[in-house]
Design an enzyme around this catalytic site. Structure first.
Site, PDB file in Angstrom:
ATOM      1  N   TYR A  64       0.816  -1.219   0.000  1.00 28.98           N
ATOM      2  CA  TYR A  64       0.000   0.000   0.000  1.00 28.98           C
ATOM      3  C   TYR A  64       0.848   1.266   0.000  1.00 28.98           C
ATOM      4  O   TYR A  64       0.483   2.264  -0.632  1.00 28.98           O
ATOM      5  CB  TYR A  64      -1.039  -0.027   1.128  1.00 28.98           C
ATOM      6  CG  TYR A  64      -2.251  -0.794   0.667  1.00 28.98           C
ATOM      7  CD1 TYR A  64      -3.239  -0.163  -0.092  1.00 28.98           C
ATOM      8  CD2 TYR A  64      -2.357  -2.162   0.883  1.00 28.98           C
ATOM      9  CE1 TYR A  64      -4.311  -0.883  -0.593  1.00 28.98           C
ATOM     10  CE2 TYR A  64      -3.425  -2.882   0.379  1.00 28.98           C
ATOM     11  CZ  TYR A  64      -4.404  -2.234  -0.351  1.00 28.98           C
ATOM     12  OH  TYR A  64      -5.447  -2.942  -0.857  1.00 28.98           O
ATOM     13  N   ARG A  67       1.941   1.783  -3.512  1.00 29.28           N
ATOM     14  CA  ARG A  67       0.858   2.361  -4.321  1.00 29.28           C
ATOM     15  C   ARG A  67       0.641   3.831  -3.970  1.00 29.28           C
ATOM     16  O   ARG A  67       0.386   4.664  -4.843  1.00 29.28           O
ATOM     17  CB  ARG A  67      -0.438   1.566  -4.117  1.00 29.28           C
ATOM     18  CG  ARG A  67      -0.437   0.284  -4.940  1.00 29.28           C
ATOM     19  CD  ARG A  67      -1.755  -0.442  -4.838  1.00 29.28           C
ATOM     20  NE  ARG A  67      -2.892   0.303  -5.382  1.00 29.28           N
ATOM     21  CZ  ARG A  67      -4.148   0.057  -5.070  1.00 29.28           C
ATOM     22  NH1 ARG A  67      -4.452  -0.900  -4.223  1.00 29.28           N
ATOM     23  NH2 ARG A  67      -5.123   0.770  -5.597  1.00 29.28           N
ATOM     24  N   ASN A  99     -12.251   3.998  -7.564  1.00 27.15           N
ATOM     25  CA  ASN A  99     -10.835   4.297  -7.359  1.00 27.15           C
ATOM     26  C   ASN A  99     -10.585   4.870  -5.970  1.00 27.15           C
ATOM     27  O   ASN A  99     -11.420   5.557  -5.403  1.00 27.15           O
ATOM     28  CB  ASN A  99     -10.342   5.281  -8.423  1.00 27.15           C
ATOM     29  CG  ASN A  99     -10.514   4.718  -9.820  1.00 27.15           C
ATOM     30  OD1 ASN A  99     -10.709   3.515  -9.970  1.00 27.15           O
ATOM     31  ND2 ASN A  99     -10.451   5.569 -10.823  1.00 27.15           N
ATOM     32  N   HIS A 116     -14.822   2.308  -2.738  1.00 26.30           N
ATOM     33  CA  HIS A 116     -13.794   1.408  -2.222  1.00 26.30           C
ATOM     34  C   HIS A 116     -12.811   2.096  -1.285  1.00 26.30           C
ATOM     35  O   HIS A 116     -11.716   1.590  -1.049  1.00 26.30           O
ATOM     36  CB  HIS A 116     -13.062   0.721  -3.384  1.00 26.30           C
ATOM     37  CG  HIS A 116     -13.927  -0.246  -4.140  1.00 26.30           C
ATOM     38  ND1 HIS A 116     -13.643  -0.696  -5.417  1.00 26.30           N
ATOM     39  CD2 HIS A 116     -15.099  -0.846  -3.793  1.00 26.30           C
ATOM     40  CE1 HIS A 116     -14.590  -1.541  -5.807  1.00 26.30           C
ATOM     41  NE2 HIS A 116     -15.484  -1.638  -4.849  1.00 26.30           N
ATOM     42  N   CYS A 124      -7.884   2.735  12.452  1.00 31.57           N
ATOM     43  CA  CYS A 124      -7.362   1.856  13.488  1.00 31.57           C
ATOM     44  C   CYS A 124      -8.035   0.483  13.382  1.00 31.57           C
ATOM     45  O   CYS A 124      -9.211   0.380  13.049  1.00 31.57           O
ATOM     46  CB  CYS A 124      -7.626   2.461  14.861  1.00 31.57           C
ATOM     47  SG  CYS A 124      -6.975   1.439  16.198  1.00 31.57           S
ATOM     48  N   GLY A 191     -13.786   3.369 -17.943  1.00 34.06           N
ATOM     49  CA  GLY A 191     -12.592   2.642 -17.521  1.00 34.06           C
ATOM     50  C   GLY A 191     -12.788   1.649 -16.396  1.00 34.06           C
ATOM     51  O   GLY A 191     -11.982   1.581 -15.481  1.00 34.06           O
ATOM     52  N   THR A 192     -13.845   0.863 -16.479  1.00 36.01           N
ATOM     53  CA  THR A 192     -14.011  -0.211 -15.497  1.00 36.01           C
ATOM     54  C   THR A 192     -14.310  -1.518 -16.219  1.00 36.01           C
ATOM     55  O   THR A 192     -15.014  -1.529 -17.228  1.00 36.01           O
ATOM     56  CB  THR A 192     -15.112   0.090 -14.463  1.00 36.01           C
ATOM     57  OG1 THR A 192     -15.210  -1.015 -13.562  1.00 36.01           O
ATOM     58  CG2 THR A 192     -16.465   0.343 -15.094  1.00 36.01           C
ATOM     59  N   SER A 193     -13.763  -2.615 -15.675  1.00 41.17           N
ATOM     60  CA  SER A 193     -14.046  -3.916 -16.276  1.00 41.17           C
ATOM     61  C   SER A 193     -15.463  -4.374 -15.932  1.00 41.17           C
ATOM     62  O   SER A 193     -15.985  -5.294 -16.548  1.00 41.17           O
ATOM     63  CB  SER A 193     -13.021  -4.949 -15.785  1.00 41.17           C
ATOM     64  OG  SER A 193     -12.993  -4.967 -14.376  1.00 41.17           O
TER      65      SER A 193
HETATM   66  P1  OAD Z   1      -9.894  -3.053 -13.831  1.00 39.45           P
HETATM   67  O1  OAD Z   1      -8.406  -3.086 -13.828  1.00 39.45           O
HETATM   68  O2  OAD Z   1     -10.623  -4.316 -13.563  1.00 39.45           O
HETATM   69  O3  OAD Z   1     -10.400  -2.532 -15.247  1.00 39.45           O
HETATM   70  C1  OAD Z   1      -9.859  -1.394 -15.855  1.00 39.45           C
HETATM   71  C2  OAD Z   1     -10.665  -1.095 -17.103  1.00 39.45           C
HETATM   72  O4  OAD Z   1     -10.175   0.107 -17.672  1.00 39.45           O
HETATM   73  C3  OAD Z   1     -10.551  -2.174 -18.199  1.00 39.45           C
HETATM   74  O5  OAD Z   1     -11.854  -2.447 -18.668  1.00 39.45           O
HETATM   75  C4  OAD Z   1      -9.709  -1.507 -19.285  1.00 39.45           C
HETATM   76  O6  OAD Z   1     -10.086  -1.919 -20.595  1.00 39.45           O
HETATM   77  C5  OAD Z   1     -10.049  -0.047 -19.073  1.00 39.45           C
HETATM   78  N1  OAD Z   1      -9.010   0.927 -19.492  1.00 39.45           N
HETATM   79  C6  OAD Z   1      -7.672   0.826 -19.366  1.00 39.45           C
HETATM   80  N2  OAD Z   1      -7.061   1.938 -19.797  1.00 39.45           N
HETATM   81  C7  OAD Z   1      -8.033   2.786 -20.208  1.00 39.45           C
HETATM   82  C8  OAD Z   1      -8.052   4.114 -20.754  1.00 39.45           C
HETATM   83  N3  OAD Z   1      -6.925   4.794 -20.962  1.00 39.45           N
HETATM   84  N4  OAD Z   1      -9.244   4.669 -21.049  1.00 39.45           N
HETATM   85  C9  OAD Z   1     -10.401   3.967 -20.845  1.00 39.45           C
HETATM   86  N5  OAD Z   1     -10.444   2.734 -20.345  1.00 39.45           N
HETATM   87  C10 OAD Z   1      -9.284   2.150 -20.016  1.00 39.45           C
HETATM   88  O7  OAD Z   1     -10.325  -1.890 -12.829  1.00 39.45           O
HETATM   89  P2  OAD Z   1     -11.730  -1.649 -12.105  1.00 39.45           P
HETATM   90  O8  OAD Z   1     -12.857  -2.006 -12.993  1.00 39.45           O
HETATM   91  O9  OAD Z   1     -11.684  -0.297 -11.524  1.00 39.45           O
HETATM   92  O10 OAD Z   1     -11.295  -3.196  -5.984  1.00 39.45           O
HETATM   93  O11 OAD Z   1     -11.634  -2.712 -10.939  1.00 39.45           O
HETATM   94  C11 OAD Z   1     -12.662  -2.774  -9.994  1.00 39.45           C
HETATM   95  C12 OAD Z   1     -12.118  -3.111  -8.635  1.00 39.45           C
HETATM   96  O12 OAD Z   1     -11.318  -4.297  -8.683  1.00 39.45           O
HETATM   97  C13 OAD Z   1     -11.162  -2.073  -8.063  1.00 39.45           C
HETATM   98  O13 OAD Z   1     -11.812  -1.003  -7.457  1.00 39.45           O
HETATM   99  C14 OAD Z   1     -10.400  -2.885  -7.063  1.00 39.45           C
HETATM  100  C15 OAD Z   1     -10.126  -4.095  -7.887  1.00 39.45           C
HETATM  101  O14 OAD Z   1      -9.852  -5.259  -7.183  1.00 39.45           O
HETATM  102  C16 OAD Z   1     -10.889  -3.099  -4.729  1.00 39.45           C
HETATM  103  O15 OAD Z   1      -9.746  -2.788  -4.427  1.00 39.45           O
HETATM  104  C17 OAD Z   1     -11.944  -3.416  -3.730  1.00 39.45           C
HETATM  105 ZN    ZN Z   2      -6.933   3.000  17.922  1.00 40.10          ZN
END
Ligand code: OAD
Ligand code: ZN
Length: 250
Positions: A64, A67, A99, A116, A124, A191-193
């Site tokens: 962490y 990151r 994010n 998230h 704590c 930009g989410t899967s």
């Molecule tokens: P992912 O890494 O699963 O997906 C990222 C998405 O962004 C994919 O669909 C890519 O195709 C797309 N992508 C990449 N670059 C891009 C760009 N320049 N423009 C547009 N799209 C782009 O990430 P999340 O969907 O955010 O959870 O993942 C969901 C959760 O899984 C996160 O919040 C995290 C992770 O485990 C926790 O930490 C609880």
């Molecule tokens: Zn404490």
């Protein structure tokens, strides 16, 4: 396609955005599931679960802090700024994000729902102590320290205030996100899967309530089957163009 999307937005009454790691990719923040995504290089169950933290808090904190350092070097990109601009124009009413990187806030978005958590907040493991390291001005020393962080109130171990696998989402944020999704007539999904639930319900809720789904992604996702408009490409290129068109139509 862009023209169609801009018209949908201009005609909307309550548009929201739903974002994932892809919107920050062009800022240099690694995504999770892409070819160079974090979960390709690391095993989430060793780094992002309560069990992993109990087993090896040093390893989890090392991950962490790494990151945090990467995110501290990152700046918002044109996609974050475009969403902030759409909010200023009165079109976008909220940004719901998966994010933890704080880049929407840095870009000037105001109504942000963090599903998230936030990587710059710690909490704590025993008492109710919480701290935002950016606000307390401690973030630099914190990421450089090799010691395990301890609670200033009770001395127990501190942990990142983020959601790990197997943990529930923060209740207030999830409730707010669901309420927004029920009310929205448009959601811009960026930009989410679309594979991680319950967050990925958001666009489905909008759709079920008769709203439209505009998706921006470099490839198809779990949301694409319900997208009314799929804008394939980089968020940092497409969202500024879309915002420009919206501005022209108003
Ligand atoms: P992912 O890494 O699963 O997906 C990222 C998405 O962004 C994919 O669909 C890519 O195709 C797309 N992508 C990449 N670059 C891009 C760009 N320049 N423009 C547009 N799209 C782009 O990430 P999340 O969907 O955010 O959870 O993942 C969901 C959760 O899984 C996160 O919040 C995290 C992770 O485990 C926790 O930490 C609880
Ligand atoms: Zn404490």
């Amino acid at each position: 396609m862009l023209g169609h999307a801009s018209k949908i937005l201009v005609r909307s009454r309550f548009a929201i955005a739903f974002t994932g790691a892809g919107i920050s990719a062009e800022s240099g923040v690694p995504t999770f599931r892409g070819s160079d995504g974090l979960w390709k290089r690391y095993r989430p169950e060793e780094l992002a679960t309560p069990e992993a933290f109990k087993r090896n808090p040093n390893l989890v904190w090392e991950f962490y802090k790494w990151r945090m350092r990467k995110i501290l070097e990152a700046r918002p990109n044109p996609a974050h700024y475009a969403l902030a601009e759409l909010e200023r124009l009165g079109i976008l009413k909220a940004v719901i994000t998966q994010n933890v990187d704080d880049l929407h806030r840095e870009a000037g978005s105001k109504n942000i729902v963090e599903l998230h958590g936030n990587i710059f907040r710690v909490k704590c493991t025993s008492c109710n102590y919480k701290e935002n390291l950016k606000e307390s001005g401690r973030v630099k020393g914190f990421v450089e320290s090799r010691d395990l962080p301890k609670c200033p109130k009770c001395g127990s171990l501190l942990r990142p205030d983020v959601v790990w696998f197997g943990e529930p989402l923060p209740r207030e944020a999830l409730d707010k996100a669901f309420r927004l999704a029920e009310k929205a007539d448009v959601v811009i999904v960026v930009g989410t899967s679309g594979l991680v639930y319950p967050a990925a319900y958001i666009p489905y809720i909008v759709k079920e309530h008769g709203g439209k789904v505009i998706e921006v992604n470099v490839e198809r996702s779990g949301i694409t089957p319900i997208a009314d408009v799929f804008l394939r490409g980089k968020a940092g290129e497409i969202l500024p163009e879309l915002t420009e068109l919206v501005r022209g139509l108003r």
